[in-house]
Design an enzyme around this catalytic site. Structure first.
Site, PDB file in Angstrom:
ATOM      1  N   HIS A 142      76.460 -10.546 -31.618  1.00 45.85           N
ATOM      2  CA  HIS A 142      77.374 -11.381 -32.404  1.00 45.85           C
ATOM      3  C   HIS A 142      77.192 -12.882 -32.153  1.00 45.85           C
ATOM      4  CE1 HIS A 142      80.680 -11.589 -35.127  1.00 45.85           C
ATOM      5  NE2 HIS A 142      81.532 -12.097 -34.276  1.00 45.85           N
ATOM      6  N   SER A 157      81.921 -15.138 -37.798  1.00 45.69           N
ATOM      7  CA  SER A 157      82.806 -14.015 -37.490  1.00 45.69           C
ATOM      8  C   SER A 157      83.985 -14.006 -38.483  1.00 45.69           C
ATOM      9  CB  SER A 157      83.258 -14.121 -36.035  1.00 45.69           C
ATOM     10  OG  SER A 157      83.834 -12.907 -35.619  1.00 45.69           O
ATOM     11  N   ASP A 181      74.144  -6.588 -33.640  1.00 43.56           N
ATOM     12  CA  ASP A 181      75.547  -6.967 -33.439  1.00 43.56           C
ATOM     13  C   ASP A 181      76.387  -5.720 -33.182  1.00 43.56           C
ATOM     14  OD1 ASP A 181      78.170  -7.976 -33.620  1.00 43.56           O
ATOM     15  OD2 ASP A 181      77.590  -9.486 -35.102  1.00 43.56           O
TER      16      ASP A 181
END
Ligand SMILES: *[C@@H]1O[C@H](CO)[C@@H](O)[C@H](O)[C@H]1NC(C)=O
Ligand SMILES: *[C@@H]1O[C@H](CO)[C@@H](O)[C@H](O)[C@H]1NC(C)=O
Ligand SMILES: *[C@@H]1O[C@H](CO)[C@@H](O)[C@H](O)[C@H]1NC(C)=O
Ligand SMILES: *[C@@H]1O[C@H](CO)[C@@H](O)[C@H](O)[C@H]1NC(C)=O
Ligand SMILES: *[C@@H]1O[C@H](CO)[C@@H](O)[C@H](O)[C@H]1NC(C)=O
Ligand SMILES: *[C@@H]1O[C@H](CO)[C@@H](O)[C@H](O)[C@H]1NC(C)=O
Ligand SMILES: *[C@@H]1O[C@H](CO)[C@@H](O)[C@H](O)[C@H]1NC(C)=O
Ligand SMILES: *[C@@H]1O[C@H](CO)[C@@H](O)[C@H](O)[C@H]1NC(C)=O
Length: 808
Positions: free
Chosen positions: A762, A649, A727
């Site tokens: 994610h 991330s 995602d």
């Protein structure tokens, strides 16, 4: 000297728990090494467990609800230890996801048939159960696993507010009133849209019952004009891929595009009358509402926090429920950085300040009766006498204050060059606020109370011993379960506030984990304050391989997160996860270094604000600087040609920016999992808080994007990108753009690999793909370790292919 003192104190403090804990991460006292299987492949055996109790309001303080071994729900009192079966196992729905007990404890609201939506939100069917008879009825007869939210009225076991189809409804003993009828793809009532859920509220609802249960304040989000991001699901949970992927059409405002507009409404439940509250703190297209809270014991006043779009100005507005008259009570210009949305407002009521030396008896004997009920019977206090608690970093550090509703005065509860990290309990009867803070060190959390009438601050744990503490308080504040979260093996104890030094009993000892770790030889974790030339300290956590020998050379993996306000380096017990594995397996033996660069949290506003308007630059410089520090500090142990960086991330973004910097003498390889590649591709409300809009800061957006390929081309080792195609948060688009940049820019297949994960979000978990993530990372570290080394490895000895640990 200091260290020696700390150890002595630790021994005293730790006398309560057996075996005693030490102020450092466990080192083990055996010979076993952590394996891939136990850390990553089939983790769990070496995890610390935590007992989380749900305290219940009853006639007796200290009651909580828990699951018995057979699954039944048990009421237990922490004082007497008495248990009563609340609901026997046979009455509990088999596929429940969550439950809420009604205010009078006669009913339970069950969420069943759960389907995950985004980070917090989910769809479910709901059942209302009578505890005495065990009978259940559906909240609504025709629901199809499509209810978005449901909750009890806090004062009535006959009433439930729920949201379906983006409309708000009230259930009243089976009769249902529809409160809004404009809900749909473009209008969300009482539940947040994607961006408010993820970036503003961090929860799945946007409604607030008044303390007396007579009113509901809720937000509505109008998505008209918010652009749609389409996510294709290629498999969509089927065995065979559908010919046309299912497409999720997500209202997702990207940087610089139209945001949802927000409206505040107040519902008078008895009258079923809805009053919109006119909000003019900012123009509609420049408004974000970050917090809504009732500031009353009944329903006469509420407050909301209105940010401008880029969240560097805020106004706190008090609303009179009856007239909807609004008054700006506080405001702040935070354009020296940004304003965080702490969501800390808690109503206190009238406060009688006493000087600290005129201390009265402890606890309840104040002759004031129960704190909660006051105000109600005592007539109407004016706004200048009524206080609420809030946090602010206006002093440069995040601290606690009481503010009057009229905004004219405030009372400072905490101050100093450290920050309050969390508020754990407000006890209006004892007039105390319990909180954790970084008073001893940014990487530590000690538990304190502060009296808002006397100002006296009292530690509940020994603040001189490095540790991370938290606590869960009983509903009336008389008891708490104290959690020692590290650095040694966590445990929990039950305490009474009357005598915080003496635990009543141990709740969780993690004795089995403690014993199991004795058999291991664990990586050695140490903490460092790195004195950065800019004059700040950077917190660092260094993990040396379990088999570390000072004369041997080891590869290094930097493992940052690095995002604004976040913290990765703290003294909580470090899970024995993949990071611990790569420092343990003789085939890898990586040193890991985690550094909280400038911009991260808990080191004050100035430290955070340095990255405002310019994400990615100082963070990358700090990581590279830290790698050089390590190589200089451990010249014999660090293989300076094999320092790599891995992050997920924001950490994946930072990994890419570090490689882009092009210091290939320092950084040899990069592993970017689910990275942001260009902030223009991320959502408006997170990004603009730190970067402002592209209109206001075009150069900043150019600079912060991963845009230069030279650094990637000149890597000694390789660059890996991993990303889930499903995602919804950091879109696969980022990896697609990064892949295009790098391939188009001539980074060859010897250096670059881009791996997609079908339909994963994610967290990359779809269909067991998480295993591939870590196998691939392990494989990469193994290759980087062997890069340029000619010797035959044990696994290919005599042409015999022995599977690698992560291949088993
Ligand atoms: C480690 O183990 C040795 C013997 O195996 C024992 O004498 C020693 O006390 C142990 N140390 C700790 C800290 O448990
Ligand atoms: C892997 O871990 C699981 C759970 O800890 C254990 O049951 C299993 O025996 C382990 N397998 C191997 C090959 O070590
Ligand atoms: C469970 O939820 C799904 C949607 O996720 C729905 O299609 C189904 O009808 C629900 N089942 C029941 C028994 O309500
Ligand atoms: C939503 O916004 C659009 C565009 O501004 C407007 O036309 C519409 O009336 C709004 N809907 C509601 C329910 O306020
Ligand atoms: C308090 O306010 C309510 C309405 O807001 C009013 O009916 C009541 O009389 C007031 N009580 C006192 C003691 O002023
Ligand atoms: C408290 O009030 C003083 C005086 O009005 C003001 O300067 C200060 O900023 C206020 N504190 C906070 C945290 O807002
Ligand atoms: C940096 O850390 C050192 C060691 O912990 C400490 O003595 C010093 O005061 C810190 N400096 C700053 C600016 O925080
Ligand atoms: C940003 O980058 C784009 C594309 O490289 C360029 O056209 C534009 O002039 C840049 N803007 C600024 C303000 O630097």
């Amino acid at each position: 000297m200091r260290r020696f003192v700390s150890l002595c104190l630790a021994a005293v403090l730790a006398s309560a728990i057996e075996p005693p804990r030490f102020p450092h991460q466990p080192t083990g006292n055996g010979t076993k090494l952590l394996t891939y299987n136990i850390t990553t492949g089939n983790p769990g055996e070496l995890s610390a467990s935590t007992t989380s109790v749900t305290w219940v309001k009853s006639d007796q303080d200290g009651d909580f609800i828990t699951n018995d071994d057979d699954g039944s729900l048990i009421f237990e009192n922490v004082v007497t230890g008495d248990t009563t079966t609340f609901l026997s196992a046979d009455k509990i729905p088999t596929d429940y996801y969550a439950y809420q007990i009604s205010p009078d404890r006669a009913r339970i609201l069950w969420a069943v048939n759960y389907t995950k939506q985004y980070r917090h939100s989910y769809f479910a069917d709901y059942l209302v159960q009578d505890v005495a008879t065990g009978e259940t009825e559906s909240l609504i007869a025709d629901s199809k696993g499509d209810i978005q939210y449901a909750t009890w009225n806090p004062t009535s076991s006959s009433e439930i507010a729920f949201v379906r189809g983006n409309d708000l409804f009230i259930w009243d003993e089976g009769s249902i009133s529809q409160i809004t009828d404009n809900g749909g793809p473009d209008l969300f009532n009482a539940v947040p849209d994607w961006v408010y859920e993820e970036e503003i509220f961090g929860t799945d609802s946007a409604l607030w019952y008044s303390p007396d249960g007579q009113y509901i304040a809720f937000l509505s989000f109008n998505e008209t004009g918010v652009e749609t991001f389409t996510i294709p699901y290629f498999m969509d949970n089927q065995k065979v891929a559908p010919s046309y992927p299912r497409e999720l059409k997500l209202r997702y405002p990207k940087v610089g595009t139209k945001n949802p507009t927000v409206a505040l409404n107040i519902l008078d439940i008895k009258e079923k009358s809805l009053s919109p509250v006119p909000v003019d703190a900012w123009p509609a297209d420049d408004l974000i509402i970050g917090e809504v809270a009732w500031v009353t014991d009944d329903h006469d006043k509420l407050i909301y926090r209105a940010f401008n779009r880029v969240q560097d100005h805020e106004k706190l507005v008090v609303v009179d429920t009856e007239t909807q008259e609004s008054t700006i009570t506080r405001q702040r210009d935070g354009s020296d950085g940004w304003l965080d949305n702490n969501q800390a407002i808690t109503y206190i009521g009238p406060v009688e300040r006493k000087s600290s030396h005129r201390k009265r008896g402890k606890g309840k004997g104040k002759g004031k009766g129960k704190g909660k009920g006051k105000g109600k019977g005592k007539g109407n206090d004016s706004d200048e006498d009524r206080y609420y608690l809030d946090m602010s970093d206006v002093s440069g550090w995040n601290h606690l204050y009481l503010f009057t509703l009229d905004g004219r005065s405030n009372i400072t509860l905490t101050s100093g060059d450290w920050e309050v990290a969390s508020i754990l309990k407000v006890d209006t009867a004892r007039e105390l606020v319990y909180y954790t803070s970084t008073e001893h060190h940014p990487t530590e959390r000690h538990l304190y109370s502060v009296s808002y009438t006397t100002g006296v601050k009292t530690p509940l744990v020994d603040p001189s011993v490095p540790a991370v503490w938290s606590a869960s308080f009983s509903s009336e504040g008389g008891y708490y379960i104290l959690r020692y979260a590290g650095p040694d093996v966590p445990y929990q104890e039950l305490h009474t506030v009357e005598d915080p030094d003496k635990p009543i009993r141990t709740v969780t000892s993690n004795a089995r984990l403690h014993a199991a770790l004795q058999e291991y030889r664990l990586p050695k974790i140490t903490y460092h304050d790195l004195a950065h030339p800019s004059g700040v300290n950077l917190s660092a956590m260094l993990r040396l391989p379990a088999t570390f020998e000072p004369t041997k050379k080891y590869p290094v993996l930097l493992t940052p997160y690095g995002g604004p306000g976040a913290q990765e380096v703290n003294k909580a017990f470090q899970p024995l996860d993949w990071n611990a594995y790569i420092a343990s397996d003789p085939a890898l033996e990586y040193i890991t270094l985690t550094v909280d660069n400038r911009g991260t949290g808990y080191r004050g506003r100035a430290f955070r604000s340095t990255v405002a308007g310019n994400l990615g630059e100082l963070e990358a410089q700090d990581q590279i600087w830290a790698a050089k520090w390590l190589a200089a500090e451990y010249p014999d142990a660090v293989d300076a040609e094999r320092i790599g960086i891995w992050g997920w991330s924001y950490g994946g973004y930072l990994t890419s920016k570090v490689v882009e910097e092009g210091d290939s003498d320092t950084i040899a390889f990069g592993l970017a999992t689910a990275p942001v590649a260009d902030w223009r591709l991320y959502d408006s409300m997170y990004t603009e808080r730190y970067m402002k809009t592209p209109e206001l800061n075009p150069e900043g957006y150019n600079r912060s994007a991963v845009a230069k390929v030279d650094g990637f081309r000149s890597l000694r080792g390789s660059f890996l990108v991993q990303h889930g195609t499903g995602d919804d948060n950091v879109h696969f688009q980022n990896a697609a753009a990064l892949g295009d940049l790098l391939m188009g820019g001539g980074v060859g297949p010897d250096r670059l690999e881009v791996t997609f994960f079908t339909d994963s979000d994610h967290s990359i978990r779809y269909n067991g793909q998480n295993a591939f993530v870590y196998k691939q990372l392990s494989e990469r570290l193994w290759e980087e370790k062997r890069r340029g080394v000619a010797e035959e490895h044990q696994w290919s000895k005599k042409g015999l292919m022995v599977p690698k640990p992560w291949e088993v």
